[in-house]
Design a protein around this motif. Structure first.
Motif, PDB file in Angstrom:
ATOM      1  N   PRO A   1      36.912  51.755  43.266  1.00  0.00           N
ATOM      2  CA  PRO A   1      36.439  50.434  42.855  1.00  0.00           C
ATOM      3  C   PRO A   1      36.962  50.071  41.458  1.00  0.00           C
ATOM      4  O   PRO A   1      37.014  50.921  40.567  1.00  0.00           O
ATOM      5  CB  PRO A   1      34.912  50.579  42.834  1.00  0.00           C
ATOM      6  N   ALA A   2      37.366  48.801  41.295  1.00  0.00           N
ATOM      7  CA  ALA A   2      37.933  48.359  40.017  1.00  0.00           C
ATOM      8  C   ALA A   2      37.613  46.896  39.788  1.00  0.00           C
ATOM      9  O   ALA A   2      37.718  46.078  40.702  1.00  0.00           O
ATOM     10  CB  ALA A   2      39.445  48.559  40.025  1.00  0.00           C
ATOM     11  N   ASP A   3      37.219  46.573  38.552  1.00  0.00           N
ATOM     12  CA  ASP A   3      37.063  45.171  38.185  1.00  0.00           C
ATOM     13  C   ASP A   3      38.446  44.539  38.213  1.00  0.00           C
ATOM     14  O   ASP A   3      39.377  45.031  37.558  1.00  0.00           O
ATOM     15  CB  ASP A   3      36.433  45.036  36.807  1.00  0.00           C
ATOM     16  N   THR A   4      38.595  43.475  38.990  1.00  0.00           N
ATOM     17  CA  THR A   4      39.900  42.882  39.248  1.00  0.00           C
ATOM     18  C   THR A   4      39.773  41.367  39.310  1.00  0.00           C
ATOM     19  O   THR A   4      38.864  40.858  39.967  1.00  0.00           O
ATOM     20  CB  THR A   4      40.439  43.384  40.617  1.00  0.00           C
ATOM     21  N   PRO A   5      40.657  40.632  38.639  1.00  0.00           N
ATOM     22  CA  PRO A   5      40.659  39.180  38.825  1.00  0.00           C
ATOM     23  C   PRO A   5      40.957  38.872  40.298  1.00  0.00           C
ATOM     24  O   PRO A   5      41.758  39.554  40.927  1.00  0.00           O
ATOM     25  CB  PRO A   5      41.795  38.693  37.931  1.00  0.00           C
ATOM     26  N   PHE A   6      40.308  37.822  40.844  1.00  0.00           N
ATOM     27  CA  PHE A   6      40.570  37.463  42.231  1.00  0.00           C
ATOM     28  C   PHE A   6      40.297  35.986  42.448  1.00  0.00           C
ATOM     29  O   PHE A   6      39.674  35.325  41.623  1.00  0.00           O
ATOM     30  CB  PHE A   6      39.723  38.299  43.194  1.00  0.00           C
ATOM     31  N   THR A   7      40.798  35.479  43.568  1.00  0.00           N
ATOM     32  CA  THR A   7      40.502  34.119  43.994  1.00  0.00           C
ATOM     33  C   THR A   7      39.915  34.174  45.397  1.00  0.00           C
ATOM     34  O   THR A   7      40.218  35.076  46.176  1.00  0.00           O
ATOM     35  CB  THR A   7      41.749  33.223  44.002  1.00  0.00           C
ATOM     36  N   VAL A   8      39.052  33.218  45.697  1.00  0.00           N
ATOM     37  CA  VAL A   8      38.475  33.084  47.035  1.00  0.00           C
ATOM     38  C   VAL A   8      38.712  31.655  47.490  1.00  0.00           C
ATOM     39  O   VAL A   8      38.517  30.707  46.728  1.00  0.00           O
ATOM     40  CB  VAL A   8      36.960  33.382  47.029  1.00  0.00           C
TER      41      VAL A   8
ATOM     42  N   ILE B   1      37.608  29.471  44.275  1.00  0.00           N
ATOM     43  CA  ILE B   1      36.982  30.182  43.165  1.00  0.00           C
ATOM     44  C   ILE B   1      37.982  31.157  42.566  1.00  0.00           C
ATOM     45  O   ILE B   1      38.645  31.875  43.307  1.00  0.00           O
ATOM     46  CB  ILE B   1      35.740  30.958  43.642  1.00  0.00           C
ATOM     47  N   GLN B   2      38.099  31.190  41.242  1.00  0.00           N
ATOM     48  CA  GLN B   2      38.923  32.185  40.565  1.00  0.00           C
ATOM     49  C   GLN B   2      38.028  32.954  39.602  1.00  0.00           C
ATOM     50  O   GLN B   2      37.330  32.359  38.778  1.00  0.00           O
ATOM     51  CB  GLN B   2      40.073  31.543  39.794  1.00  0.00           C
ATOM     52  N   VAL B   3      38.053  34.300  39.721  1.00  0.00           N
ATOM     53  CA  VAL B   3      37.234  35.168  38.880  1.00  0.00           C
ATOM     54  C   VAL B   3      38.155  36.051  38.052  1.00  0.00           C
ATOM     55  O   VAL B   3      39.075  36.665  38.587  1.00  0.00           O
ATOM     56  CB  VAL B   3      36.287  36.027  39.751  1.00  0.00           C
ATOM     57  N   THR B   4      37.913  36.121  36.751  1.00  0.00           N
ATOM     58  CA  THR B   4      38.686  36.957  35.845  1.00  0.00           C
ATOM     59  C   THR B   4      37.712  37.697  34.939  1.00  0.00           C
ATOM     60  O   THR B   4      36.794  37.085  34.390  1.00  0.00           O
ATOM     61  CB  THR B   4      39.644  36.104  34.985  1.00  0.00           C
ATOM     62  N   SER B   5      37.888  39.007  34.793  1.00  0.00           N
ATOM     63  CA  SER B   5      37.010  39.847  33.974  1.00  0.00           C
ATOM     64  C   SER B   5      35.548  39.695  34.383  1.00  0.00           C
ATOM     65  O   SER B   5      34.649  39.695  33.547  1.00  0.00           O
ATOM     66  CB  SER B   5      37.174  39.522  32.483  1.00  0.00           C
TER      67      SER B   5
ATOM     68  N   PRO C   1      28.596  39.721  38.833  1.00  0.00           N
ATOM     69  CA  PRO C   1      29.082  41.093  39.000  1.00  0.00           C
ATOM     70  C   PRO C   1      27.900  41.987  39.374  1.00  0.00           C
ATOM     71  O   PRO C   1      26.863  41.959  38.727  1.00  0.00           O
ATOM     72  CB  PRO C   1      29.631  41.453  37.618  1.00  0.00           C
ATOM     73  N   VAL C   2      28.054  42.757  40.453  1.00  0.00           N
ATOM     74  CA  VAL C   2      26.993  43.630  40.939  1.00  0.00           C
ATOM     75  C   VAL C   2      27.204  45.051  40.439  1.00  0.00           C
ATOM     76  O   VAL C   2      26.280  45.721  40.007  1.00  0.00           O
ATOM     77  CB  VAL C   2      26.942  43.600  42.484  1.00  0.00           C
ATOM     78  N   SER C   3      28.442  45.514  40.494  1.00  0.00           N
ATOM     79  CA  SER C   3      28.827  46.856  40.070  1.00  0.00           C
ATOM     80  C   SER C   3      30.324  46.820  39.840  1.00  0.00           C
ATOM     81  O   SER C   3      30.964  45.787  40.066  1.00  0.00           O
ATOM     82  CB  SER C   3      28.448  47.856  41.179  1.00  0.00           C
ATOM     83  N   THR C   4      30.927  47.913  39.417  1.00  0.00           N
ATOM     84  CA  THR C   4      32.368  47.945  39.203  1.00  0.00           C
ATOM     85  C   THR C   4      33.089  47.499  40.464  1.00  0.00           C
ATOM     86  O   THR C   4      32.926  48.097  41.521  1.00  0.00           O
ATOM     87  CB  THR C   4      32.843  49.359  38.814  1.00  0.00           C
TER      88      THR C   4
END
Length: 107
Positions: A38-45, A64-68, A86-89
């Motif tokens: 598991p890794a915190d990663t920028p993503f789009t939905v 949606i775009q998520v960064t950090s 954010p729920v967890s890593t």
């Protein structure tokens, strides 16, 4: 529903489940490093809904775009809110208000 990791190092994200809570769409996203850690990663939905020909004014689109772990930018065609928690890593909960059909629950 589609999720894309925004990283050059081979990270990837998956939609674990989604469904509606009233007229809000709820999305669980998990992101990983190569190898599955598991890794915190920028993503789009990207989320759209259609069911054949719809009456005028029915249907929705969200991006949606998520960064950090934070909401970097979003669009909701209903004008309602979009939140990311954010729920967890590498694990995130997204709520896209007002776009659901109000007919289901989380799958």
């Amino acid at each position: 529903m589609h999720v894309t990791a925004v990283a050059k190092d081979g990270r990837f994200c998956e939609i674990v489940r989604w469904g509606s809570s009233g007229v809000d769409e709820i999305v669980d996203v998990q992101c990983f490093q190569p190898g599955g850690v598991p890794a915190d990663t920028p993503f789009t939905v990207l989320w759209t809904v259609s069911s054949g020909v719809l009456p005028p004014g029915v249907g929705a689109y969200a991006s949606i775009q998520v960064t950090s772990g934070l909401l970097a930018q979003s669009y909701n065609s209903t004008g309602a809110g979009v939140t990311v928690t954010p729920v967890s890593t590498g694990i995130y909960l997204l709520r896209v208000a007002g776009v659901g059909l109000g007919t289901g629950v989380l799958a």
